[in-house]
Design a protein around this motif. Sequence first.
Motif, PDB file in Angstrom:
ATOM      1  N   TRP A  46      22.299 -44.114 -14.928  1.00  0.00           N
ATOM      2  CA  TRP A  46      21.350 -45.228 -15.007  1.00  0.00           C
ATOM      3  C   TRP A  46      20.462 -45.299 -13.770  1.00  0.00           C
ATOM      4  CZ3 TRP A  46      19.872 -47.810 -19.070  1.00  0.00           C
ATOM      5  CH2 TRP A  46      19.122 -48.978 -18.914  1.00  0.00           C
ATOM      6  N   ARG A  77      13.753 -52.439 -22.012  1.00  0.00           N
ATOM      7  CA  ARG A  77      13.088 -53.721 -21.778  1.00  0.00           C
ATOM      8  C   ARG A  77      12.715 -54.413 -23.079  1.00  0.00           C
ATOM      9  NH1 ARG A  77      12.484 -54.006 -16.450  1.00  0.00           N
ATOM     10  NH2 ARG A  77      12.202 -52.089 -15.285  1.00  0.00           N
ATOM     11  N   GLN A 135      15.475 -47.304 -18.653  1.00  0.00           N
ATOM     12  CA  GLN A 135      15.227 -48.681 -18.243  1.00  0.00           C
ATOM     13  C   GLN A 135      13.984 -49.238 -18.925  1.00  0.00           C
ATOM     14  OE1 GLN A 135      15.222 -48.981 -13.959  1.00  0.00           O
ATOM     15  NE2 GLN A 135      17.054 -47.700 -13.777  1.00  0.00           N
ATOM     16  N   LEU A 158      19.248 -54.972 -15.769  1.00  0.00           N
ATOM     17  CA  LEU A 158      19.684 -54.412 -17.043  1.00  0.00           C
ATOM     18  C   LEU A 158      21.069 -53.796 -16.928  1.00  0.00           C
ATOM     19  CD1 LEU A 158      16.373 -52.770 -18.283  1.00  0.00           C
ATOM     20  CD2 LEU A 158      17.599 -54.620 -19.411  1.00  0.00           C
ATOM     21  N   LEU A 159      21.316 -53.123 -15.784  1.00  0.00           N
ATOM     22  CA  LEU A 159      22.615 -52.493 -15.609  1.00  0.00           C
ATOM     23  C   LEU A 159      23.728 -53.530 -15.582  1.00  0.00           C
ATOM     24  CD1 LEU A 159      24.312 -50.001 -15.133  1.00  0.00           C
ATOM     25  CD2 LEU A 159      23.847 -50.209 -12.687  1.00  0.00           C
ATOM     26  N   SER A 214      16.597 -41.975 -15.940  1.00  0.00           N
ATOM     27  CA  SER A 214      16.903 -43.396 -15.815  1.00  0.00           C
ATOM     28  C   SER A 214      15.673 -44.304 -15.908  1.00  0.00           C
ATOM     29  CB  SER A 214      17.654 -43.675 -14.514  1.00  0.00           C
ATOM     30  OG  SER A 214      16.884 -43.337 -13.391  1.00  0.00           O
ATOM     31  N   GLY A 248      15.594 -52.825 -13.397  1.00  0.00           N
ATOM     32  CA  GLY A 248      16.590 -51.819 -13.740  1.00  0.00           C
ATOM     33  C   GLY A 248      17.993 -52.257 -13.371  1.00  0.00           C
TER      34      GLY A 248
END
Length: 535
Positions: free
Chosen positions: A290, A304, A300, A248-249, A296, A245
């Motif tokens: 997020w 993916r 997330q 990704l942020l 969130s 997660g």
Amino acid sequence: MDIAMTLLGELTISRNDTSVKLPASRRTRALLGFLASTSRPHRRDRLCELFWEIPDDPRAALRWSLTKIRPLVNDVSNERLSADRERVSLLTGELGVDVHQLTQLAEKKDLSAAELTFISQQLNEPFLPGLDLPSQPLYQQWLDTERLALTRLQASVLGRLAGHLELTALQQLTHAQEWLTLDPFNTEAATRVLVLLERTGRPHDAGKLQFQLGERFRNAGIAWRPDIHAAEQAQTDSKNLQAGGRQLLTRQRIRFCCAADGARIAYASVGDGPPIVKAANWLSHLEHDWGAPIWSPLFQELARDHRLVRYDERGNGLSDWKVNEISFESFVSDLEAVVEAAGLKRFALVGISQGASVSIEYAVRHPQRVSHLILFGGYAAGWRVQAEQQLSREREAIITLTESGWGQDNPAYRQIFSTTFMPSASAEELNWFNEFQRLTTSPENAVRFLNVFADIDVRHRLAQVQVPVLVMHSLGDQRIPIATGREMAAAIPGAEFIALDSDGHLLLGHEPASKTFVSSVRDFLSRTPERETTI
């Protein structure tokens, strides 16, 4: 000119390998580290709240600090510090920031043992040491959270080293022990250490440690029954980085587009794969939601294997708060503007709460753009449309209370408003929700939103929907009864309906219904054939 920044070990800036003297002010250096680490826009009032106390003059202090930071990061050809009346951001794309570089490197799957060792050694350095601000609890909470995230990142890197085929069992054991030290309640790390003790000819040590670890996990209420022989094969294939997660942020890029009336709308794209657009709904903030307990984990998970595009509604989040118009039509036109700005031709569209009505209207207007329509907790008509007198009195009272109670720790407001969104939420989650309200919008805009939502009516559009539709609704939703969701699904030709075992209008990421939501979306997208559309 090459500029590099280090946030690990000590905050430094170097130009062409020459160190630059930093401001003496600890708050200014903390602000610089914060902007470099987050690498995304921040509202000025939020930065004031993070770094300065109310009795001071926060806005003047912020301006002063920015004048000290600007010459450190800007040069003749590049203005990396971007600051307007509302927002401040440090454009780190051309800066070499060590934390970002390490995080990006750690994302790669097939790293050598040497590369992973280098990452672990760098992460062993403290993050922004000496820049704690105990008197600023919001900043300090962010700093502590980032340090914990980097510790977890290092632990996951050590986990990969603990099973790396380039290393001997003895070398793997050293990394596994370091992993367990960093993450002492990780059952995988514990099992890996036992496996490697056995493999390196230390069965006595393995037995002694197994007893100690058994006590540790038992006292913590963690189930752990190590099967060393079965675990060995599983652990040989060491897990890839677990901080998905957060990774990704760091790849999320926030941009702005102009709506039809000139309002600036903030939108973000993250992940790769077939695009999914989440229509904006009230209570969103591209930075803060997020890592939120609601939604969130779902975002997330979808990001993916998809390109997830989200945006903040006008008057909300990072989008412009001071806007002349907040209306249903403006919600739809904002979605249209984001789709164009993101360069999307065809995509799945997700609508949550009032975002479902916006999505329905968009799908009817642009059937050639929407491949699949997914609606959760939605409604086709607001409560003022054919409302009973009792419901009208209750909702009007909430609007009145919102004017004074928005974002405050007001027990009456929490009981009427917050708990109806998430009845099963813990006190901590409700406190987070109250703070989140204050961050997302103003009390004035909150009242404007509630009034617009009350008058929404797209019932005449339901029969016109030409795309595959999945409708989901919580069985115990206290904001929008499940009957509303069923009726909406029944009026849309061919729509599927799934009832989720939850009492929340907003899904908490840890509840089983969240997993059902994600699996249902994936199943719907994978098996549902697209319909013929009439253009």
